[in-house]
Write an enzyme that holds these catalytic residues in place. Structure first.
Site, PDB file in Angstrom:
ATOM      1  N   ASN A   9       0.880  -1.175   0.000  1.00 53.32           N
ATOM      2  CA  ASN A   9       0.000   0.000   0.000  1.00 53.32           C
ATOM      3  C   ASN A   9       0.910   1.216   0.000  1.00 53.32           C
ATOM      4  O   ASN A   9       1.518   1.535   1.013  1.00 53.32           O
ATOM      5  CB  ASN A   9      -0.893  -0.025   1.252  1.00 53.32           C
ATOM      6  CG  ASN A   9      -1.747   1.234   1.368  1.00 53.32           C
ATOM      7  OD1 ASN A   9      -1.811   2.039   0.427  1.00 53.32           O
ATOM      8  ND2 ASN A   9      -2.393   1.404   2.508  1.00 53.32           N
ATOM      9  N   LYS A  11       0.148   4.262  -0.215  1.00 56.99           N
ATOM     10  CA  LYS A  11      -0.447   5.465   0.405  1.00 56.99           C
ATOM     11  C   LYS A  11      -0.130   6.681  -0.472  1.00 56.99           C
ATOM     12  O   LYS A  11      -0.122   6.560  -1.692  1.00 56.99           O
ATOM     13  CB  LYS A  11       0.052   5.607   1.843  1.00 56.99           C
ATOM     14  CG  LYS A  11      -0.118   4.303   2.646  1.00 56.99           C
ATOM     15  CD  LYS A  11       0.133   4.442   4.103  1.00 56.99           C
ATOM     16  CE  LYS A  11      -0.063   3.088   4.787  1.00 56.99           C
ATOM     17  NZ  LYS A  11       0.088   3.146   6.226  1.00 56.99           N
ATOM     18  N   GLU A  95      -6.552   4.668   8.128  1.00 58.13           N
ATOM     19  CA  GLU A  95      -6.320   6.097   7.838  1.00 58.13           C
ATOM     20  C   GLU A  95      -7.563   6.724   7.213  1.00 58.13           C
ATOM     21  O   GLU A  95      -7.872   7.890   7.460  1.00 58.13           O
ATOM     22  CB  GLU A  95      -5.082   6.238   6.935  1.00 58.13           C
ATOM     23  CG  GLU A  95      -3.818   5.934   7.717  1.00 58.13           C
ATOM     24  CD  GLU A  95      -2.674   5.354   6.897  1.00 58.13           C
ATOM     25  OE1 GLU A  95      -2.697   5.445   5.655  1.00 58.13           O
ATOM     26  OE2 GLU A  95      -1.754   4.789   7.530  1.00 58.13           O
ATOM     27  N   GLU A 165      -5.206  -4.995  10.354  1.00 60.09           N
ATOM     28  CA  GLU A 165      -4.141  -4.018  10.566  1.00 60.09           C
ATOM     29  C   GLU A 165      -4.368  -3.323  11.904  1.00 60.09           C
ATOM     30  O   GLU A 165      -5.135  -2.344  11.974  1.00 60.09           O
ATOM     31  CB  GLU A 165      -4.150  -2.972   9.452  1.00 60.09           C
ATOM     32  CG  GLU A 165      -3.927  -3.536   8.062  1.00 60.09           C
ATOM     33  CD  GLU A 165      -3.333  -2.500   7.123  1.00 60.09           C
ATOM     34  OE1 GLU A 165      -2.323  -2.810   6.487  1.00 60.09           O
ATOM     35  OE2 GLU A 165      -3.861  -1.374   7.041  1.00 60.09           O
ATOM     36  N   SER A 211       3.698  -2.477  10.078  1.00 61.80           N
ATOM     37  CA  SER A 211       5.162  -2.582  10.230  1.00 61.80           C
ATOM     38  C   SER A 211       5.711  -3.938   9.777  1.00 61.80           C
ATOM     39  O   SER A 211       6.651  -4.459  10.379  1.00 61.80           O
ATOM     40  CB  SER A 211       5.582  -2.264  11.669  1.00 61.80           C
ATOM     41  OG  SER A 211       5.234  -0.924  11.995  1.00 61.80           O
TER      42      SER A 211
HETATM   43  P1  13P Z   1       3.274   0.161   7.559  1.00 58.18           P
HETATM   44  O1  13P Z   1       3.727  -1.129   6.911  1.00 58.18           O
HETATM   45  O2  13P Z   1       4.043   1.361   7.078  1.00 58.18           O
HETATM   46  O3  13P Z   1       3.212   0.038   9.048  1.00 58.18           O
HETATM   47  O4  13P Z   1       1.769   0.407   7.053  1.00 58.18           O
HETATM   48  C1  13P Z   1       0.848  -0.628   7.126  1.00 58.18           C
HETATM   49  C2  13P Z   1      -0.365  -0.233   6.382  1.00 58.18           C
HETATM   50  O5  13P Z   1      -1.092   0.653   6.783  1.00 58.18           O
HETATM   51  C3  13P Z   1      -0.640  -0.929   5.110  1.00 58.18           C
HETATM   52  O6  13P Z   1      -1.920  -0.642   4.648  1.00 58.18           O
END
Ligand code: 13P
Length: 248
Positions: A9, A11, A95, A165, A211
């Site tokens: 992802n 983002k 988010e 998550e 993470s």
């Molecule tokens: P991180 O791997 O940066 O913690 O993010 C996880 C996430 O939100 C994937 O959608």
């Protein structure tokens, strides 16, 4: 057994040029044939990246509108994604729930629209730290699933991918332990088994996110009910994500 998925992802990261370079580099790499590799990318890059990604790499969207069409400036509909040849969409990321008020009922509508347009929803659930500290994380995850997904038929549910998550593990460097991930994934599968039967629940891919890195992916993916990962930060680094795709 559920299929294995390594999903990135991205983002709100990368310019188009950086994104194209990443995919061109990744096209040259290899991973086991039974692992689905997916990148959820910003809207403006979807078609360009889909055009260059080699077969076996899925380019996905990170969200879609809860409306079919009309006067919703700035929104992108499930129908638009489908018409652009996109097959998968992340829905319910924490988010989006936190910053854009994606409630469980809004998410129910988004799931319905995605499925109506034959998109596969990658549906995220997970609890904030204070909820885990109160010992209410199982209840919260159950209600997130119930309120947005349990109206679906078994056939529709069979098309979905789930991502657990925990909010406290996202972007924090704190990963759920393999035991914590397995405990919640087994619970999620049980919740679906009660509602839809064991066979549908067994087929449901349940990804862990929060993470995930090259150094911890194998210990997470070796858990019985962890079918892969939804990876944020580490999916922006070719070598890290490649190792993750090879950690099953
Ligand atoms: P991180 O791997 O940066 O913690 O993010 C996880 C996430 O939100 C994937 O959608």
């Amino acid at each position: 057994m559920a299929r294995k998925i390594a999903a990135g992802n991205w983002k709100m990261n990368f310019t188009l040029q950086q994104a194209e370079t990443f995919i061109n580099d990744f096209n040259k790499e290899s991973w086991p044939a039974d692992v689905e590799v997916m990148f959820a990318v910003p809207f403006p890059y979807l078609m360009a990246l889909k055009a260059i990604a080699r077969p076996g790499i899925t380019i996905a969207a990170q969200n879609c509108s809860d409306h079919e069409e009309g006067a919703y400036t700035g929104e992108v509909s499930a129908a638009m994604l489908a018409s652009a040849g996109i097959s998968h969409v992340i829905l319910g990321h924490s988010e989006r729930r936190m910053y854009y008020q994606d409630s469980t009922t809004v998410l129910k509508d988004k799931v319905d629209l995605a499925l109506a347009h034959e998109l596969v929803p990658v549906f995220c659930c997970g609890e904030p730290l204070e909820v885990r500290n109160e010992g209410k994380h199982f209840d919260l995850v159950r209600s997130q699933l119930q309120e947005s997904l349990f109206h679906l038929t078994g056939e529709a549910l069979g098309k979905i991918v789930i991502a657990y998550e925990p909010v406290w593990a996202i972007g924090t460097g704190v990963t759920a332990s393999p035991e914590q991930a397995q405990e919640m994934h087994a619970y999620i599968r049980e919740v679906f088994a009660e509602a839809y039967g064991v066979s549908i629940a067994q087929q449901l891919p349940i990804l862990y996110g929060g993470s995930v890195k090259a150094s911890n992916a194998q210990s997470l993916f070796s858990q019985a009910d962890v079918n892969g990962g939804l990876v944020g930060g580490a999916s922006l680094i070719t070598s890290e994500f490649l190792q993750i795709t090879n950690s099953f």
